[in-house]
Design an enzyme around this catalytic site. Sequence first.
Site, mmCIF file in Angstrom:
data_model
loop_
_atom_site.group_PDB
_atom_site.id
_atom_site.type_symbol
_atom_site.label_atom_id
_atom_site.label_comp_id
_atom_site.label_asym_id
_atom_site.label_seq_id
_atom_site.Cartn_x
_atom_site.Cartn_y
_atom_site.Cartn_z
ATOM 1 N N ASP A 13 1.013 -4.233 9.705
ATOM 2 C CA ASP A 13 1.174 -2.792 9.835
ATOM 3 C C ASP A 13 -0.163 -2.140 9.531
ATOM 4 O O ASP A 13 -0.936 -2.634 8.699
ATOM 5 C CB ASP A 13 2.289 -2.251 8.936
ATOM 6 C CG ASP A 13 2.072 -2.494 7.462
ATOM 7 O OD1 ASP A 13 1.506 -1.611 6.787
ATOM 8 O OD2 ASP A 13 2.475 -3.562 6.977
ATOM 9 N N GLU A 106 9.363 4.922 -0.458
ATOM 10 C CA GLU A 106 8.974 3.942 -1.465
ATOM 11 C C GLU A 106 8.657 4.521 -2.831
ATOM 12 O O GLU A 106 8.347 3.774 -3.765
ATOM 13 C CB GLU A 106 7.765 3.149 -0.967
ATOM 14 C CG GLU A 106 6.552 4.016 -0.613
ATOM 15 C CD GLU A 106 5.404 3.215 -0.021
ATOM 16 O OE1 GLU A 106 4.538 2.784 -0.812
ATOM 17 O OE2 GLU A 106 5.394 3.017 1.208
#
Length: 309
Positions: A13, A106
């Site tokens: 990513d 997150e």
Amino acid sequence: MQTRTSGNTQGIDVSRYQGNIDWAKVKASGMTFVFIKATEGQTYTDPNFQKNVSGALAAGMLVGTYHFFRATSTDGAKAEAAHYASTLNKVGGAKALQLPPVMDYENNPGNLSKAQINTVAKAFLTELQRLTGVKPIIYTGNSFASNFEPSLGTYDLWVARYSSTRVPDDQPAWKRWTFWQYTDSGKVNGISGNVDMNEFEGSAAELRARYAAATPKPPESSEPVKPIEPPKGGEPMTAEEKAAFDALKAQVDKLQARQQMEVPVWAKAAVDAALAYDTKNPLFSIDNGASYDFYRFITVMYRRGLFKK
């Protein structure tokens, strides 16, 4: 949760922090898929987003995107979903990519309770799916995942746990991961510096198959489309050529009349080829943009060889 296995396909990513990426080298190094940062909050768009999507697709990688989630209210969550979906439209929308969009949730800067975390997460996920037509994936850390209630287990999990020995922990919502981000200090040809490394819980073929229905390719006509032979040496069209051209133009005009947008990156080659096909009798004009469906249709025609001379 399960361990990594040797047959699992590998990916990365990226965001602007990876700088300029040589996507051909990334693909040649054995990377099958990539998740590319698109947006954050209600207004931020990664400056390398469109360039990274275009480069990764051109290299033949399976491409998905992600949004870094910051909302602390349901209204804020819906606004973030709208910003993400609007940005995805610049590359053809979520359905133009092979992997679903991702909610990257997150941390908890607003000190929300677990109940509130789940409320805003559901608001974002529901709104994003409504806007894009694709069910999202949830990305989160091994510890933060414990905040999510079991009902969110219907979404595939992309979990971060940086370890070569410990697997991600079982959570109330998940007992298996779909993607595991196992290090943030990977090295891949084509990228200077570190990059996050990820693994899918199966082969490349299984990854394609898993999301094939969720992110369908542009629809093709049920009738076979035969390439139109261009007039030779500047000669006028024959009656057969003219009839085929007029039929195609009527379909193009109908699609183009819908809500208009600028040419997305993924459709540029098709649009350029269509405009260059016959400059004396242009099939369309995009001075004021065109609709998403129009660009999908032109791309399908291009892939089927309609604009080859």
